[in-house]
Design an enzyme around this catalytic site. Sequence first.
Site, PDB file in Angstrom:
ATOM      1  CG  ASP A   1      -1.774   1.229   1.380  1.00 14.20           C
ATOM      2  OD1 ASP A   1      -2.436   1.535   0.525  1.00 14.20           O
ATOM      3  OD2 ASP A   1      -1.719   1.663   2.565  1.00 14.20           O
TER       4      ASP A   1
ATOM      5  CG  ASP B   1      -1.993   7.797   0.630  1.00 20.79           C
ATOM      6  OD1 ASP B   1      -0.951   8.434   0.462  1.00 20.79           O
ATOM      7  OD2 ASP B   1      -3.016   7.658  -0.013  1.00 20.79           O
TER       8      ASP B   1
END
Length: 317
Positions: free
Chosen positions: A63, A65
């Site tokens: 991922d 953020d």
Amino acid sequence: MIYHIPWIYTPVRGILTICHQLTKTEIPDLAKCSVLMKERSKVEDTIHAMQRAGAGSLHVISDFDMTLTRFAHNGKRVPTTHNILDNRLLINEDCTKKMRELLNTYYPIEIDAGRTVEEKLPLMVEWWTKVHELLIQQRIRKDMLAQAVKESSAMLREGHKVFFDCLAAHQVPLLIFSAGVGDVLEEVIRQNHVFHPNVHIISNYMDFDHTGALRAFKGQLIHTFNKRDGALSHAAHLTELQGRPNVLLLGDSLGDLTMADGVSEPENILTIGFLNDQVEERKESYVNSFDIVLVKDETMDVPNGILRYIISARDNK
């Protein structure tokens, strides 16, 4: 999404600072007080299997953020890729106000432990769609994105350069799977000088018209809880990942655990979850879901330590 929630850093409580002894894998970083593991022996066995197979069998899925980027710095939240767009170069005050209202409505739903993923799914689609519609109405200029990133307080985690450079040097593919804004994500890693050829990104990308103004978002919407769909439709077709059955997966949400679902015939998958906030409320579910949980750890120390062990031991291969 866009987070404007006031946040003040507080030290990890003693009950959470469970310091582990050095494991037989000889990775000192796993002894950090931020590390939680439910099944340490399983983690060790998986790392050993990955080490024996070497870098040529490995790829990393992450991922972006609050996983590759910091959650907070000096007591202040670090902006997400959506957050970075909250800049007067790109959007007006009314747009900011409306997106904050959406945040206040939908964010509590996203993190509500009492709701199932199935209940959250249509509401997350609703949230992301409404935010993207607001952004499209602003006709954001493509040529202003780099300046907006430059003016933001976006920060990758401490140790990010070692992480990106090590993977590039050993030709290990890094697939970044983000529910954020791909154009902004690319600019963040570009400005940090780590956008190497081994990096592949699946995200929500902007579609600009001939004048360079935002007119739409491309392709399938990616939000927190539908990454499995994207993994099956995109990641499985990346030829760079073929023949690499071992996966190091990094995320900060339980929804990130599905990012490896598109991997063809996986052999070993090691999952690392960054537990950035609401520790007491979410600790149990994270420990039960991720192989390794990092509590309020703003560094890449543990992923880097694991990578060093897997890769350096097989440098002669």
